[in-house]
Each structure stands twice: as C-alpha cells, then as structure tokens.
Design a protein around this motif. Structure first.
Motif, PDB file in Angstrom:
ATOM      1  N   THR A  13       0.888  -1.200   0.018  1.00  0.00           N
ATOM      2  CA  THR A  13      -0.014  -0.211   0.079  1.00  0.00           C
ATOM      3  C   THR A  13       0.826   1.412   0.031  1.00  0.00           C
ATOM      4  OG1 THR A  13      -0.087  -0.054   2.618  1.00  0.00           O
ATOM      5  CG2 THR A  13      -1.917  -1.099   1.292  1.00  0.00           C
ATOM      6  N   GLY A  14       2.189   1.186   0.485  1.00  0.00           N
ATOM      7  CA  GLY A  14       3.038   2.251   0.441  1.00  0.00           C
ATOM      8  C   GLY A  14       2.823   3.083   1.693  1.00  0.00           C
ATOM      9  N   ARG A  15       2.212   2.589   2.633  1.00  0.00           N
ATOM     10  CA  ARG A  15       2.289   3.287   3.780  1.00  0.00           C
ATOM     11  C   ARG A  15       2.961   2.412   4.962  1.00  0.00           C
ATOM     12  NH1 ARG A  15      -4.178   2.238   5.017  1.00  0.00           N
ATOM     13  NH2 ARG A  15      -3.491   0.822   3.694  1.00  0.00           N
ATOM     14  N   GLN A  16       4.157   1.964   4.410  1.00  0.00           N
ATOM     15  CA  GLN A  16       5.240   1.692   5.199  1.00  0.00           C
ATOM     16  C   GLN A  16       6.047   2.448   6.174  1.00  0.00           C
ATOM     17  OE1 GLN A  16       7.981  -1.040   3.097  1.00  0.00           O
ATOM     18  NE2 GLN A  16       8.470  -2.036   4.898  1.00  0.00           N
ATOM     19  N   LYS A  17       6.230   2.172   7.268  1.00  0.00           N
ATOM     20  CA  LYS A  17       6.762   3.420   8.213  1.00  0.00           C
ATOM     21  C   LYS A  17       8.353   2.643   8.210  1.00  0.00           C
ATOM     22  CE  LYS A  17       2.993   3.801  11.377  1.00  0.00           C
ATOM     23  NZ  LYS A  17       2.375   3.401  12.561  1.00  0.00           N
ATOM     24  N   PHE A  18       9.192   3.785   8.215  1.00  0.00           N
ATOM     25  CA  PHE A  18      10.647   3.732   8.158  1.00  0.00           C
ATOM     26  C   PHE A  18      11.034   4.268   9.466  1.00  0.00           C
ATOM     27  CE2 PHE A  18       9.705   3.683   3.483  1.00  0.00           C
ATOM     28  CZ  PHE A  18      10.328   2.490   3.167  1.00  0.00           C
ATOM     29  N   ASN A  19      12.208   3.753   9.763  1.00  0.00           N
ATOM     30  CA  ASN A  19      12.794   4.121  11.037  1.00  0.00           C
ATOM     31  C   ASN A  19      13.689   5.415  10.671  1.00  0.00           C
ATOM     32  OD1 ASN A  19      13.952   4.557  13.747  1.00  0.00           O
ATOM     33  ND2 ASN A  19      14.841   2.434  13.802  1.00  0.00           N
ATOM     34  N   GLU A  20      13.159   6.609  11.130  1.00  0.00           N
ATOM     35  CA  GLU A  20      13.769   7.810  10.788  1.00  0.00           C
ATOM     36  C   GLU A  20      15.004   8.227  11.728  1.00  0.00           C
ATOM     37  OE1 GLU A  20      13.441   9.717   8.254  1.00  0.00           O
ATOM     38  OE2 GLU A  20      11.798   8.224   7.361  1.00  0.00           O
ATOM     39  N   LYS A  21      15.168   7.423  12.903  1.00  0.00           N
ATOM     40  CA  LYS A  21      15.852   7.632  14.162  1.00  0.00           C
ATOM     41  C   LYS A  21      17.656   7.289  13.817  1.00  0.00           C
ATOM     42  CE  LYS A  21      12.847   6.898  17.957  1.00  0.00           C
ATOM     43  NZ  LYS A  21      12.500   6.037  19.184  1.00  0.00           N
ATOM     44  N   GLY A  22      17.743   6.418  12.912  1.00  0.00           N
ATOM     45  CA  GLY A  22      19.137   6.044  12.563  1.00  0.00           C
ATOM     46  C   GLY A  22      19.369   4.700  13.550  1.00  0.00           C
ATOM     47  N   GLY A  23      20.655   4.646  13.152  1.00  0.00           N
ATOM     48  CA  GLY A  23      21.266   3.315  14.075  1.00  0.00           C
ATOM     49  C   GLY A  23      21.395   3.708  15.484  1.00  0.00           C
ATOM     50  N   ARG A  24      22.105   2.776  16.305  1.00  0.00           N
ATOM     51  CA  ARG A  24      22.483   3.118  17.580  1.00  0.00           C
ATOM     52  C   ARG A  24      23.660   4.020  17.753  1.00  0.00           C
ATOM     53  NH1 ARG A  24      18.798   1.875  20.992  1.00  0.00           N
ATOM     54  NH2 ARG A  24      19.219   0.255  22.187  1.00  0.00           N
ATOM     55  N   VAL A  25      24.665   3.818  16.698  1.00  0.00           N
ATOM     56  CA  VAL A  25      25.934   4.889  16.992  1.00  0.00           C
ATOM     57  C   VAL A  25      25.252   6.410  16.635  1.00  0.00           C
ATOM     58  CG1 VAL A  25      27.860   5.690  16.052  1.00  0.00           C
ATOM     59  CG2 VAL A  25      27.378   3.128  16.291  1.00  0.00           C
ATOM     60  N   GLU A  26      24.476   6.600  15.471  1.00  0.00           N
ATOM     61  CA  GLU A  26      23.812   7.947  15.462  1.00  0.00           C
ATOM     62  C   GLU A  26      22.990   8.268  16.539  1.00  0.00           C
ATOM     63  OE1 GLU A  26      23.552   5.215  13.332  1.00  0.00           O
ATOM     64  OE2 GLU A  26      24.894   6.025  11.674  1.00  0.00           O
ATOM     65  N   GLN A  27      22.399   7.423  17.225  1.00  0.00           N
ATOM     66  CA  GLN A  27      21.497   7.880  18.335  1.00  0.00           C
ATOM     67  C   GLN A  27      22.355   8.274  19.439  1.00  0.00           C
ATOM     68  OE1 GLN A  27      18.498   5.041  19.541  1.00  0.00           O
ATOM     69  NE2 GLN A  27      17.712   4.934  17.160  1.00  0.00           N
ATOM     70  N   PHE A  28      23.296   7.521  19.772  1.00  0.00           N
ATOM     71  CA  PHE A  28      24.267   7.905  20.877  1.00  0.00           C
ATOM     72  C   PHE A  28      25.043   9.265  20.634  1.00  0.00           C
ATOM     73  CE2 PHE A  28      28.440   7.904  22.643  1.00  0.00           C
ATOM     74  CZ  PHE A  28      28.270   7.593  24.058  1.00  0.00           C
ATOM     75  N   ASN A  29      25.333   9.534  19.462  1.00  0.00           N
ATOM     76  CA  ASN A  29      26.024  10.423  19.270  1.00  0.00           C
ATOM     77  C   ASN A  29      25.272  11.986  19.291  1.00  0.00           C
ATOM     78  OD1 ASN A  29      28.535   9.315  18.863  1.00  0.00           O
ATOM     79  ND2 ASN A  29      28.355   9.205  16.515  1.00  0.00           N
ATOM     80  N   LYS A  30      23.988  11.791  18.813  1.00  0.00           N
ATOM     81  CA  LYS A  30      23.012  12.687  18.862  1.00  0.00           C
ATOM     82  C   LYS A  30      22.561  12.957  20.495  1.00  0.00           C
ATOM     83  CE  LYS A  30      18.487  14.137  17.481  1.00  0.00           C
ATOM     84  NZ  LYS A  30      17.312  13.768  16.595  1.00  0.00           N
ATOM     85  N   LYS A  31      22.367  12.099  21.240  1.00  0.00           N
ATOM     86  CA  LYS A  31      22.210  12.024  22.602  1.00  0.00           C
ATOM     87  C   LYS A  31      23.403  12.913  23.368  1.00  0.00           C
ATOM     88  CE  LYS A  31      20.459   9.303  26.572  1.00  0.00           C
ATOM     89  NZ  LYS A  31      20.090   8.192  27.040  1.00  0.00           N
ATOM     90  N   TYR A  32      24.579  12.651  23.033  1.00  0.00           N
ATOM     91  CA  TYR A  32      25.295  13.110  23.894  1.00  0.00           C
ATOM     92  C   TYR A  32      26.417  14.356  23.067  1.00  0.00           C
ATOM     93  CZ  TYR A  32      24.534   9.270  27.367  1.00  0.00           C
ATOM     94  OH  TYR A  32      23.640   8.506  27.933  1.00  0.00           O
ATOM     95  N   ASN A  33      25.807  14.850  22.010  1.00  0.00           N
ATOM     96  CA  ASN A  33      26.188  15.816  21.284  1.00  0.00           C
ATOM     97  C   ASN A  33      27.755  15.457  20.677  1.00  0.00           C
ATOM     98  OD1 ASN A  33      24.123  17.593  21.648  1.00  0.00           O
ATOM     99  ND2 ASN A  33      24.859  18.265  23.513  1.00  0.00           N
ATOM    100  N   MET A  34      27.880  14.463  20.323  1.00  0.00           N
ATOM    101  CA  MET A  34      29.271  13.844  19.882  1.00  0.00           C
ATOM    102  C   MET A  34      29.350  13.976  18.492  1.00  0.00           C
ATOM    103  SD  MET A  34      30.005  10.951  22.617  1.00  0.00           S
ATOM    104  CE  MET A  34      31.861  11.297  22.668  1.00  0.00           C
ATOM    105  N   GLY A  35      28.410  14.547  17.843  1.00  0.00           N
ATOM    106  CA  GLY A  35      28.297  14.552  16.186  1.00  0.00           C
ATOM    107  C   GLY A  35      29.656  15.371  15.861  1.00  0.00           C
ATOM    108  N   LYS A  36      29.737  15.275  14.415  1.00  0.00           N
ATOM    109  CA  LYS A  36      30.812  16.202  13.967  1.00  0.00           C
ATOM    110  C   LYS A  36      30.528  17.502  14.017  1.00  0.00           C
ATOM    111  CE  LYS A  36      31.777  12.237  10.721  1.00  0.00           C
ATOM    112  NZ  LYS A  36      31.563  11.657   9.358  1.00  0.00           N
TER     113      LYS A  36
END
Length: 82
Positions: free
Chosen positions: A59-82
């Motif tokens: 149907t095209g109503r598939q939900k995609f995970n927009e959060k990213g992987g575990r590493v991306e979530q960690f970096n975002k949470k602790y402001n360790m991004g580039k």
C-alpha cells in the motif's frame, strides 16, 4: 504421476477482514463458509488478516525508522556529532 497422492486443489474466495477486499484463487484449504463470486457461482470463503490490499509493503504506507542506528542515536544524545 501417482494418482490420489495430491491434495484437492480448488477455487476459493479469500477475504481481507480489515478492508473487505476479496479475490478468487486456488487453494487446498477447506472452509465451511461460502460466498457468491461475481460470476454467480458459490465458492468456499477463507478470511485472512492481511492481504495485498492492507499490507504496508503493497500500500505504500510502510513506516521507516527515521532515528538512525544505535551509534547515530548515541552521538546525537551526547552531542558527539561532527
């Protein structure tokens, strides 16, 4: 081929219980319920939970995970991004 070793293959109506969508196909599954098809004939009715009419992939109503992987979530949470 040997006789009488294959299951009985017959036409049945599959009905999606969520949308009411029905289609005629072949199956070996048996059912006590029957329904009339567009050609005026009566066929066994098999109710299914999901069909191509309601499945998110079709149907095209598939939900995609927009959060990213575990590493991306960690970096975002602790402001360790580039």
């Amino acid at each position: 081929m040997k006789k009488d070793i294959h299951p009985d293959n017959h036409q049945v109506i599959f009905q999606d219980v969520n949308s009411g969508y029905r289609f005629l196909s072949h199956s070996t599954k048996k059912s006590e319920e029957t329904a009339e098809w567009e050609d005026g004939k009566t066929y066994p009715l098999i109710k299914v939970e999901v069909s191509s009419d309601t499945h998110p992939f079709y149907t095209g109503r598939q939900k995609f995970n927009e959060k990213g992987g575990r590493v991306e979530q960690f970096n975002k949470k602790y402001n360790m991004g580039k």
